[in-house]
Motif scaffolding. Structure first.
Motif, PDB file in Angstrom:
ATOM      1  N   ARG A 195       0.840  -1.199   0.000  1.00 19.76           N
ATOM      2  CA  ARG A 195       0.000   0.000   0.000  1.00 19.76           C
ATOM      3  C   ARG A 195       0.876   1.250   0.000  1.00 19.76           C
ATOM      4  O   ARG A 195       0.588   2.220  -0.702  1.00 19.76           O
ATOM      5  CB  ARG A 195      -0.922   0.025   1.228  1.00 19.76           C
ATOM      6  N   GLY A 196       1.954   1.236   0.794  1.00 17.60           N
ATOM      7  CA  GLY A 196       2.855   2.382   0.849  1.00 17.60           C
ATOM      8  C   GLY A 196       3.533   2.640  -0.477  1.00 17.60           C
ATOM      9  O   GLY A 196       3.629   3.786  -0.927  1.00 17.60           O
ATOM     10  N   VAL A 197       4.005   1.574  -1.136  1.00 21.13           N
ATOM     11  CA  VAL A 197       4.682   1.719  -2.430  1.00 21.13           C
ATOM     12  C   VAL A 197       3.719   2.276  -3.479  1.00 21.13           C
ATOM     13  O   VAL A 197       4.074   3.180  -4.249  1.00 21.13           O
ATOM     14  CB  VAL A 197       5.278   0.363  -2.887  1.00 21.13           C
ATOM     15  N   VAL A 198       2.493   1.762  -3.521  1.00 20.76           N
ATOM     16  CA  VAL A 198       1.504   2.244  -4.494  1.00 20.76           C
ATOM     17  C   VAL A 198       1.218   3.733  -4.246  1.00 20.76           C
ATOM     18  O   VAL A 198       1.145   4.523  -5.197  1.00 20.76           O
ATOM     19  CB  VAL A 198       0.210   1.405  -4.437  1.00 20.76           C
ATOM     20  N   ALA A 199       1.089   4.132  -2.978  1.00 24.22           N
ATOM     21  CA  ALA A 199       0.826   5.538  -2.663  1.00 24.22           C
ATOM     22  C   ALA A 199       1.994   6.422  -3.095  1.00 24.22           C
ATOM     23  O   ALA A 199       1.787   7.504  -3.662  1.00 24.22           O
ATOM     24  CB  ALA A 199       0.561   5.702  -1.167  1.00 24.22           C
ATOM     25  N   ILE A 200       3.224   5.981  -2.841  1.00 24.64           N
ATOM     26  CA  ILE A 200       4.400   6.759  -3.230  1.00 24.64           C
ATOM     27  C   ILE A 200       4.465   6.906  -4.748  1.00 24.64           C
ATOM     28  O   ILE A 200       4.703   8.006  -5.269  1.00 24.64           O
ATOM     29  CB  ILE A 200       5.688   6.121  -2.679  1.00 24.64           C
ATOM     30  N   LEU A 201       4.240   5.821  -5.477  1.00 31.18           N
ATOM     31  CA  LEU A 201       4.284   5.889  -6.945  1.00 31.18           C
ATOM     32  C   LEU A 201       3.217   6.835  -7.488  1.00 31.18           C
ATOM     33  O   LEU A 201       3.483   7.647  -8.383  1.00 31.18           O
ATOM     34  CB  LEU A 201       4.122   4.492  -7.541  1.00 31.18           C
ATOM     35  N   PHE A 202       2.008   6.741  -6.939  1.00 32.55           N
ATOM     36  CA  PHE A 202       0.937   7.637  -7.363  1.00 32.55           C
ATOM     37  C   PHE A 202       1.314   9.092  -7.072  1.00 32.55           C
ATOM     38  O   PHE A 202       1.166   9.973  -7.924  1.00 32.55           O
ATOM     39  CB  PHE A 202      -0.375   7.282  -6.656  1.00 32.55           C
ATOM     40  N   GLY A 203       1.839   9.352  -5.872  1.00 33.59           N
ATOM     41  CA  GLY A 203       2.213  10.710  -5.492  1.00 33.59           C
ATOM     42  C   GLY A 203       3.303  11.290  -6.367  1.00 33.59           C
ATOM     43  O   GLY A 203       3.237  12.450  -6.784  1.00 33.59           O
ATOM     44  N   LEU A 204       4.324  10.481  -6.656  1.00 38.63           N
ATOM     45  CA  LEU A 204       5.415  10.950  -7.518  1.00 38.63           C
ATOM     46  C   LEU A 204       4.913  11.259  -8.923  1.00 38.63           C
ATOM     47  O   LEU A 204       5.321  12.253  -9.535  1.00 38.63           O
ATOM     48  CB  LEU A 204       6.540   9.916  -7.563  1.00 38.63           C
ATOM     49  N   MET A 205       4.014  10.417  -9.426  1.00 38.29           N
ATOM     50  CA  MET A 205       3.465  10.671 -10.753  1.00 38.29           C
ATOM     51  C   MET A 205       2.710  12.007 -10.768  1.00 38.29           C
ATOM     52  O   MET A 205       2.859  12.802 -11.695  1.00 38.29           O
ATOM     53  CB  MET A 205       2.544   9.538 -11.183  1.00 38.29           C
ATOM     54  N   ALA A 206       1.930  12.257  -9.725  1.00 37.98           N
ATOM     55  CA  ALA A 206       1.181  13.512  -9.662  1.00 37.98           C
ATOM     56  C   ALA A 206       2.125  14.707  -9.553  1.00 37.98           C
ATOM     57  O   ALA A 206       1.891  15.747 -10.171  1.00 37.98           O
ATOM     58  CB  ALA A 206       0.212  13.486  -8.480  1.00 37.98           C
ATOM     59  N   LEU A 207       3.208  14.579  -8.783  1.00 38.74           N
ATOM     60  CA  LEU A 207       4.149  15.689  -8.617  1.00 38.74           C
ATOM     61  C   LEU A 207       4.993  15.939  -9.864  1.00 38.74           C
ATOM     62  O   LEU A 207       5.307  17.083 -10.189  1.00 38.74           O
ATOM     63  CB  LEU A 207       5.078  15.420  -7.426  1.00 38.74           C
ATOM     64  N   LEU A 208       5.364  14.873 -10.558  1.00 39.04           N
ATOM     65  CA  LEU A 208       6.238  15.018 -11.722  1.00 39.04           C
ATOM     66  C   LEU A 208       5.488  15.389 -13.000  1.00 39.04           C
ATOM     67  O   LEU A 208       6.107  15.807 -13.971  1.00 39.04           O
ATOM     68  CB  LEU A 208       7.047  13.739 -11.928  1.00 39.04           C
ATOM     69  N   MET A 209       4.176  15.204 -13.010  1.00 41.38           N
ATOM     70  CA  MET A 209       3.369  15.544 -14.179  1.00 41.38           C
ATOM     71  C   MET A 209       2.229  16.480 -13.774  1.00 41.38           C
ATOM     72  O   MET A 209       1.051  16.127 -13.883  1.00 41.38           O
ATOM     73  CB  MET A 209       2.795  14.269 -14.801  1.00 41.38           C
ATOM     74  N   PRO A 210       2.569  17.700 -13.322  1.00 46.22           N
ATOM     75  CA  PRO A 210       1.529  18.587 -12.804  1.00 46.22           C
ATOM     76  C   PRO A 210       0.562  19.115 -13.861  1.00 46.22           C
ATOM     77  O   PRO A 210      -0.514  19.602 -13.514  1.00 46.22           O
ATOM     78  CB  PRO A 210       2.330  19.724 -12.158  1.00 46.22           C
ATOM     79  N   ALA A 211       0.926  19.004 -15.129  1.00 44.31           N
ATOM     80  CA  ALA A 211       0.049  19.513 -16.176  1.00 44.31           C
ATOM     81  C   ALA A 211      -1.017  18.491 -16.569  1.00 44.31           C
ATOM     82  O   ALA A 211      -1.730  18.688 -17.553  1.00 44.31           O
ATOM     83  CB  ALA A 211       0.878  19.918 -17.390  1.00 44.31           C
ATOM     84  N   ILE A 212      -1.130  17.448 -15.794  1.00 42.73           N
ATOM     85  CA  ILE A 212      -2.100  16.383 -16.075  1.00 42.73           C
ATOM     86  C   ILE A 212      -3.501  17.000 -16.199  1.00 42.73           C
ATOM     87  O   ILE A 212      -3.846  17.887 -15.445  1.00 42.73           O
ATOM     88  CB  ILE A 212      -2.025  15.350 -14.937  1.00 42.73           C
ATOM     89  N   THR A 213      -4.273  16.520 -17.108  1.00 41.57           N
ATOM     90  CA  THR A 213      -5.632  17.053 -17.244  1.00 41.57           C
ATOM     91  C   THR A 213      -6.514  16.540 -16.110  1.00 41.57           C
ATOM     92  O   THR A 213      -6.233  15.500 -15.500  1.00 41.57           O
ATOM     93  CB  THR A 213      -6.260  16.638 -18.590  1.00 41.57           C
TER      94      THR A 213
END
Length: 184
Positions: A20-38
């Motif tokens: 659960r922790g790894v999935v949350a970290i991966l999701f968070g990093l994706m959101a932070l690294l791709m802020p222009a996401i629609t």
């Protein structure tokens, strides 16, 4: 006080908490690294995160036994995550405000259950405060979203990303503490 057998059960299933922790970290990093996401992509990515986190919490709740019974608090968190994920996929056209309230309620409820679990385990598991702190972070995050619903989509992506990374790190560290309680 929990019996040693229950603590051993929890320790034996530490990997589900780590996942659960790894999935949350991966999701968070994706959101932070791709802020222009629609916004529509954010809706679907968040729905996938909630669904996966819900399934993992549900599996852990069913597998971990407390006096022969499943851990219902974790099962409820799992079912809420699954429901939030499904609603997100069935109604992808939800407005940002409705999605924000779904995320806020999910964070508040799951945070309350995590704090309750940390209080319950306080005498049996060292550093249970990590679970309690992750619950408190969820409660603060949910409350902030309810109090500031007009936040822009880009700001919301950053807040969600930071929350998910911090939440995931706390769960990951807690899972390694649980591993110490693994029965030999």
């Amino acid at each position: 006080m929990l019996e040693q057998q229950v603590v051993d059960q929890i320790g034996r299933h530490w990997g589900w908490v780590a996942l659960r922790g790894v999935v949350a970290i991966l999701f968070g990093l994706m959101a932070l690294l791709m802020p222009a996401i629609t916004l529509s992509a954010l809706v679907l990515v968040w729905g996938a995160f909630a669904l996966v986190d819900g399934v993992l919490a549900l599996v852990a709740g069913v597998r971990i036994r407390d006096n022969g019974k499943p851990l219902w608090a974790l099962i409820i968190v799992g079912l809420l995550g699954i429901a939030a994920g499904i609603v997100t996929f069935v109604y992808p056209g939800l407005t940002a405000l409705v999605l924000l309230y779904i995320i806020a309620i999910w964070a508040l409820v799951s945070g309350v259950f995590q704090v309750a679990a940390a209080i319950r385990f306080r005498k049996d598991i060292r550093n249970e405060w990590l679970l309690g702190l992750s619950g408190l972070v969820s409660i603060l995050f949910g409350g902030m979203l309810i109090m500031q619903p007009g936040a822009g989509a880009l700001a919301l992506v950053w807040v969600i990303g930071a929350y998910a990374v911090f939440f995931g790190i706390l769960l990951l560290v807690f899972s390694f503490r649980l591993k110490q309680h693994k029965a030999s």
